[in-house]
Design a protein around this motif. Structure first.
Motif, mmCIF file in Angstrom:
data_model
loop_
_atom_site.group_PDB
_atom_site.id
_atom_site.type_symbol
_atom_site.label_atom_id
_atom_site.label_comp_id
_atom_site.label_asym_id
_atom_site.label_seq_id
_atom_site.Cartn_x
_atom_site.Cartn_y
_atom_site.Cartn_z
ATOM 1 N N TYR A 14 0.764 -1.166 0.163
ATOM 2 C CA TYR A 14 -0.103 -0.047 -0.048
ATOM 3 C C TYR A 14 1.145 1.214 0.129
ATOM 4 N N GLY A 16 -0.636 4.479 -0.435
ATOM 5 C CA GLY A 16 -1.402 5.581 0.146
ATOM 6 C C GLY A 16 -2.702 6.183 -0.655
ATOM 7 N N ARG A 17 -3.282 7.350 -0.033
ATOM 8 C CA ARG A 17 -4.548 7.523 -0.785
ATOM 9 C C ARG A 17 -4.305 9.035 -1.349
ATOM 10 N N GLU A 19 -6.534 12.213 -2.576
ATOM 11 C CA GLU A 19 -8.004 12.694 -2.725
ATOM 12 C C GLU A 19 -7.678 14.104 -3.378
ATOM 13 N N PHE A 46 -2.262 13.937 -0.358
ATOM 14 C CA PHE A 46 -1.867 12.438 -0.455
ATOM 15 C C PHE A 46 -1.496 12.003 0.890
ATOM 16 N N GLY A 48 0.085 8.379 3.205
ATOM 17 C CA GLY A 48 0.353 7.176 3.080
ATOM 18 C C GLY A 48 1.293 6.691 4.299
ATOM 19 N N GLY A 144 -3.792 1.552 -9.075
ATOM 20 C CA GLY A 144 -4.751 2.286 -8.149
ATOM 21 C C GLY A 144 -6.245 1.804 -8.578
ATOM 22 N N GLY A 146 -10.012 3.767 -8.086
ATOM 23 C CA GLY A 146 -10.539 4.909 -7.688
ATOM 24 C C GLY A 146 -12.063 5.069 -7.454
ATOM 25 N N ILE A 154 -11.270 9.913 -5.335
ATOM 26 C CA ILE A 154 -10.516 9.328 -4.260
ATOM 27 C C ILE A 154 -9.598 8.021 -5.050
ATOM 28 N N ILE A 155 -8.445 8.002 -4.912
ATOM 29 C CA ILE A 155 -7.525 6.941 -5.253
ATOM 30 C C ILE A 155 -6.576 6.353 -4.413
ATOM 31 N N ASP A 156 -6.770 4.983 -4.170
ATOM 32 C CA ASP A 156 -5.962 4.129 -3.357
ATOM 33 C C ASP A 156 -4.731 3.804 -4.270
ATOM 34 N N TRP A 158 -1.195 1.208 -4.770
ATOM 35 C CA TRP A 158 -0.261 0.142 -4.418
ATOM 36 C C TRP A 158 0.944 0.142 -5.622
#
Length: 161
Positions: A14, A16-17, A19, A46, A48, A144, A146, A154-156, A158
């Motif tokens: 992971y 992070g995220r 926004e 951001f 993470g 990612g 989203g 919003i996007i996570d 990896w």
């Protein structure tokens, strides 16, 4: 006798995220490639395990609505990390779903994220002066998932190992 081995899938860490705050779309219109629109990026964050940063109001998402149910996204923006590093992000994404759900997103309405397939593969450019802390991002594959909300994306993310 040759036995074929099943390769192990890559592991994910992971990152992070994101926004990403966005403004109202600028409609270009129908082109030979599809419906073109530009979504200004106005800021964001951001966060993470390795650090935090602010998304600068210095970018946009250049969208191509190819059919009523699918869109190709090409977002470009800058993340200013708390340690002073600046990351230039080029994020290519594909978003699809039922026609009525995609049209609701285009109108700025809320659609439950599980009804939309929204995946991306961002690429990071890191200034030479910031190579120590963040240079590894320039040579890593990041993927990612989203979701679109009326005023943000919003996007996570990896990192693929």
């Amino acid at each position: 006798m040759n036995e074929t081995l099943s390769p192990a899938p890559p592991a994910l860490d992971y990152l992070g995220r994101l926004e990403v705050h966005v403004a109202a779309p600028v409609e270009v219109g129908h082109t030979h490639a599809g419906q073109r629109r530009v979504i200004p990026i106005t800021g964001g964050t951001f966060a993470g395990p390795r650090g935090r940063g602010q998304i600068l109001a210095a970018g946009a998402d250049f969208q191509l609505l190819r059919t009523p149910s699918e869109a190709f996204l090409d977002a470009r923006y800058v993340v200013a990390m708390e340690d002073g590093a600046r990351l230039f992000v080029t994020n290519a994404a594909y978003r699809t779903g039922a026609v009525e759900d995609i049209q609701a997103l285009v109108r700025g309405e809320v659609v439950p994220p599980e009804r939309i397939y929204f995946r991306c593969a961002p690429h990071f450019e890191v200034a030479d002066t910031d190579e120590g802390a963040w240079g590894w991002l320039s040579t890593s594959i990041v993927i990612g998932s989203g979701q679109r909300e009326p005023d943000r994306v919003i996007i996570d993310l990896w990192v693929v190992r």
